[in-house]
Write a protein that holds these residues in place. Structure first.
Motif, short mmCIF file in Angstrom:
data_model
loop_
_atom_site.label_atom_id
_atom_site.label_comp_id
_atom_site.label_asym_id
_atom_site.label_seq_id
_atom_site.Cartn_x
_atom_site.Cartn_y
_atom_site.Cartn_z
N ASP A 172 3.97 10.10 -7.09
CA ASP A 172 4.66 9.51 -8.23
C ASP A 172 4.36 8.02 -8.35
N SER A 174 5.91 5.72 -9.72
CA SER A 174 7.06 4.79 -9.70
C SER A 174 7.05 3.95 -8.43
N GLY A 214 4.59 1.31 -13.31
CA GLY A 214 4.80 2.73 -12.99
C GLY A 214 5.02 3.60 -14.21
N ILE A 215 5.82 3.12 -15.16
CA ILE A 215 6.12 3.92 -16.34
C ILE A 215 4.86 4.23 -17.14
N ASN A 218 2.72 6.78 -15.12
CA ASN A 218 3.30 8.13 -15.21
C ASN A 218 3.17 8.70 -16.61
N GLU A 228 8.70 12.99 -14.66
CA GLU A 228 8.25 11.81 -13.92
C GLU A 228 8.48 10.52 -14.72
N ASN A 232 11.18 7.68 -13.77
CA ASN A 232 10.70 6.32 -13.52
C ASN A 232 11.56 5.29 -14.25
N LYS A 235 14.57 4.74 -12.20
CA LYS A 235 14.29 3.91 -11.03
C LYS A 235 14.12 2.44 -11.40
#
Length: 933
Positions: A172, A174, A214-215, A218, A228, A232, A235
């Motif tokens: 992942d 994130s 990360g976003i 993903n 996912e 994210n 998170k």
């Protein structure tokens, strides 16, 4: 003009035409030499924390989950109880670099900057980071360095993870954001034991920048509607909460920290960005802390997008801004000078301060933009003859002084609302003036390019008529007239050059303005051909001539229309399906005609399908691979059955290797997809096979016999093995159907050739490409050859837009390259995606080469017609280019011209590549081989 010279001249001319659009529409808006402008009042915040959640859509953050709970509880509570919120409207192209430049520097970067690099561009512009006392930033190595490298002084510090961390294929993504949050907390903890760092962190005018990739990663890997992507966001929300709490504790709750969370761009449902779809241009903006307004309750509010009710935020005032407005907001909050090149307007509704502070800040904003206008005007005035200079009248020197004096008077009289209104009016005028001077030479350059374009197209038509038809008589020598003509055009060129010289114009202006001179000289020099052509046309039946011209115009308009609507290709292919019936070819070759109709209908389905890549369908790729293997076996069996004496053991080895490559590619696609689905990353063996296949596929066709169908089939297998590795759905089947149609097209043209009784039809089964190049006597052009050339251009456009894989910028699909690499590498990924686009072109070009040599036409004669058709299309798009309307309209009009010009240049290169692939052979041994004689 000899063929090599003509080809070189054609390439240079088209490169100039292509480059001109960047000078006309993509020149840098930056000017230098302005005086920094700063509000000399105490700033509400000592420090600013900027969170940029890369690739975060506004609706993804603001909407509630299925159980009516917020996806980001902390940020939802902030906008409901502590801060202000809205939507930041981004501009095309919606990519990370221009998005961050707009956020932090306040202006919309020109496209030319992308050509200078991506990761470590020199910072040639001012930014909030540069104006701060200290900036610390954490995140991606693709973004942070461009704001640190080149910043004045040593006060912008970066902490980046490795580029290898940006892996689309493993666990992942994130964890990239977790890395940022962990390192920020560790950094502040370590500062307690470092007095120098601790003191710097407690200074005023400090910026902390957290880039959260990360976003975006993903989103590309799993799509924005995936678990996912949504997880994210949760998170990130938790991380922002922890950082905000940690900073408040670190600074003893002094209330001097301002927070801003936003995004550089959004993302489409299919995991891409770059164009102007609302999912890409609507990004969230949440601000809270020192100097930021509290939530404003309203009874009702209206926005065209109708999102408020869906988000359950209809009673909290939504404050929308343009992305460039965030830079002056940040500068105002911490009291630093507005970035020198910023074109943003300070969004006053976000500020929680006195009316006096707001008016002074707005006045500073207006003066800062006016400074850019004055520098731009001075630059243009110095490079334009005084009697030709046309100033921007709405903002004359006297008007500037009047507006500034009146604004200052309003502030002194405490008429703050009037002062703010006047400042906004001044900003609007200054921005209009900036645009006016930025586009000052646009009409002049546009007319020069248009004249060159028309002249070049006319010259190519004259070359076709002179060298490949019987429409004109032999040229008579007029040395005296030619000399006078040469001197006249040389004199005109000298006048133009002198005019440009005294205005100190850039060197590119000389190229654009002087190019029409030799081009039109070449046209006027052939005046006798024009006279002969006019006489011949008058002697022909007027109705027939007009009908032919009408059909040509309709065909070109269809091609132009297909750039806007892919379904136009479907209509064209269905019309092509009726060609054998209309021309009576049906009677001569029923089986071939039936296959032609079937393949045209099958190919016509693809432009009606959704853009490839939006919904990956690996089973279709596997099906295409297996079908290719089946056809290969059938083709090989037919060769063995006929005991082809032109194939030896080495040829069979090459054939078997290519079939093995198809089988391995099919396996690798399936295996890689399963591995990535299980988040196990890209297997090393699969990666080795993919790169080996890519390299070998460029060589293996040259090892096969040069007999027509054997060589063409070898090219198909080689390219298909690579194309399978780059496919994510039905495009693999598209290439197979397109290739089948190309094989049938060659046969159909043979039938058409015999129908017109040009010559004895050669047997295609034993036709040898290498011997075809030795033919010295080619026939003259016929009207049917215009149709052949149009077919080629249509098939090239179909290869380009048939699956929509680059029908728009936002169709970028990283999944296409996952068999080769999953770690983010923009240039390698971009190169592989370009290769994916090139492969259908190569197949169509090779088929066109076969059509030319089997119909006894020189490559030059038929390709000249292609050049005319594509140039008329390009000229059409040149006049459609506009710089008004929505950003999507502007971007689309420019990209269409760039695409068709690139296609024209590319087709010239493809013509040479097709000749190489079809006629050349690498011998593995010196063993004597049998050839057709």
């Amino acid at each position: 003009m000899g063929t090599p010279v003509f080809v070189l001249a054609g390439l240079l001319v088209h490169c100039v035409f292509l480059a001109s659009i960047f000078d006309i529409y993509f020149t840098s808006p930056l000017v230098h030499g302005m005086t920094p402008q700063q509000t000399l009042l105490p700033s509400p915040a000592k420090r600013l924390v900027l969170f940029v959640a890369d690739g975060l859509r506004a609706d993804s953050l603001y909407e509630l989950d299925s159980n009516s709970t917020p996806r980001a509880p902390f940020l939802r509570s902030i906008l409901e109880n502590n801060g202000s919120w809205g939507i930041s409207h981004t501009h095309v192209p919606t990519e990370s670099r221009p998005g961050h430049v707009a956020l932090i520097a306040g202006f919309y970067e020109d496209v030319s900057a992308v050509a200078k690099g991506w990761k470590e561009n020199p910072v040639e512009f001012d930014s909030v980071f540069n104006e701060s006392r200290y900036t610390w930033s954490w995140g991606s190595p693709d973004i942070l360095p461009m704001f640190a490298k080149g910043a004045s002084g040593d006060h912008v510090y970066t902490f980046c993870y490795t580029a290898e961390s940006e892996d689309f294929g493993t666990q992942d993504a994130s964890r990239l954001d977790t890395w940022v949050f962990d390192h920020v907390k560790s950094f502040f903890n370590s500062s307690r034991n470092n007095q120098t760092l601790y003191s710097a962190l407690n200074e005023e005018k400090v910026v902390l920048f957290l880039h959260l990739l990360g976003i975006d990663t993903n989103g590309h890997a799993h799509r924005p509607n995936s678990r996912e992507y949504k997880e994210n966001i949760r998170k990130v929300d938790e991380g922002v909460k922890e950082i905000a709490s940690m900073l408040e504790n670190f600074y003893g709750n002094d209330g001097k920290t301002a927070f801003i969370l936003t995004s550089d761009h959004g993302m489409t449902d299919w995991g891409s960005h770059g164009a102007g779809h609302p999912s890409e241009t609507l990004t969230p903006l949440i601000a809270w802390g020192a100097g930021v307004n509290y939530p404003q309750r309203v009874a009702s509010q209206f926005f065209e997008d109708n999102f408020l009710k869906e988000w359950k935020l209809e009673n909290l005032k939504r404050l929308d801004v343009n992305q460039a407005d965030i830079a002056p907001l940040m500068a105002s909050l911490i009291g630093v000078p507005f970035p020198l090149n910023s074109v943003g307007t300070l969004p006053l509704e976000y500020l929680n301060n006195s009316a006096y502070f707001k008016a002074e800040s707005m006045f500073t904003n207006a003066v800062q933009i006016l400074e850019q206008f004055k520098v731009k005007m001075t630059q243009k005035k110095e490079t334009t003859l005084s009697f030709l200079f046309m100033p921007f009248k709405p903002l004359s020197d006297s008007e500037q002084i009047n507006l500034l004096k009146k604004t200052r008077l309003y502030i002194q009289q405490e008429k703050y609302d009037e002062a703010v209104s006047l400042c906004k009016a001044l900003i609007i005028l200054a921005l209009e003036g900036l645009s006016y001077y930025h586009t000052y030479d646009r009409l002049f350059l546009g007319l020069s390019i248009a004249m060159g374009f028309v002249g070049w197209t006319a010259y190519v038509i004259l070359v076709i008529i002179k060298t490949h038809t019987n429409l004109t008589k032999a040229a008579q020598s007029h040395d005296k007239e030619s000399t006078i003509l040469l001197y006249c055009f040389a004199f005109v060129g000298m006048i133009i050059a002198f005019f440009l010289l005294i205005q100190m114009c850039p060197w590119t202006y000389y190229v654009y303005c002087l190019l029409p001179v030799p081009v039109w000289y070449a046209v006027v020099k052939e005046l006798h051909i024009i006279q002969d052509l006019a006489a011949n046309l008058l002697s022909l039946h007027v109705g027939r001539s007009m009908g032919f011209l009408l059909v040509c115009a309709l065909g070109i308009e269809t091609l132009v229309f297909s750039f806007f609507y892919r379904s136009t290709l479907t209509v064209g292919l269905l019309v092509f399906a009726g060609w054998p019936v209309i021309t009576q070819l049906w009677v001569r070759a029923k089986t071939t005609a039936l296959i032609w109709i079937l393949l045209c209908v099958l190919l016509a389905i693809f432009p009606l399908m959704p853009v490839v890549g939006r919904e990956p369908n690996i089973p279709l790729v596997i099906a295409a691979g297996l079908l290719t293997l089946l056809i290969s076996c059938s083709f090989l069996a037919s060769l063995c059955k006929s005991k082809n004496k032109y194939m030896n053991n080495e040829d069979l080895i090459v054939q078997f290797y290519q079939m093995l490559s198809i089988a391995l590619s099919t396996y690798v696609v399936s295996s890689t997809h399963n591995s990535l689905q299980n988040k196990q990353g890209l297997p090393v063996l699969n990666q080795i096979i993919s790169w080996t296949t890519l390299v070998s596929s460029s060589v293996s066709p040259l090892l096969s016999p040069t007999f027509l169908f054997q060589r063409l089939f070898s090219i198909l297998l080689s390219l298909m093995s690579t194309y399978l590795l780059l496919s994510t759905g039905y495009e693999a089947l598209f290439l197979l159907v397109l290739s089948g149609l190309m094989f049938v097209w060659i046969n159909m043209e043979q039938e058409a050739l015999q129908h017109y009784s040009f010559s004895r039809k050669p047997k295609l089964a034993v036709f040898n490409f290498s011997y075809a190049t030795d033919i010295m006597q080619f026939r003259q052009l016929h009207l049917d050859d215009v149709r052949r050339s149009f077919f080629f251009v249509f098939f090239i456009v179909t290869a380009f837009f048939g699956t929509g894989n680059i029908a728009s910028v936002n169709s970028f699909e990283p999944a296409s390259v996952y068999c080769f690499l999953t770690v983010f590498s923009p240039f390698v990924m971009g190169g592989l995606l370009v290769l994916k686009v090139v492969i259908p072109f190569v197949l169509v070009s090779c088929a066109f080469e076969a059509v030319q040599v089997t119909t006894q036409l020189s490559s030059k004669s038929l390709f000249l017609i292609v050049l005319v058709i594509s140039d008329v299309m390009a000229l059409h798009f040149f006049f459609l280019v506009k710089d008004y309307g929505s950003w999507l309209d502007i971007g689309t009009s420019i990209s269409h011209y760039v695409l068709v010009m690139s296609l024209t240049i590319f087709m010239m290169l493809m013509n040479g590549l097709a000749q190489l692939l079809t006629t050349k052979r690498l011998e593995l041994s010196r063993k004597t081989k049998h050839h057709f004689t």
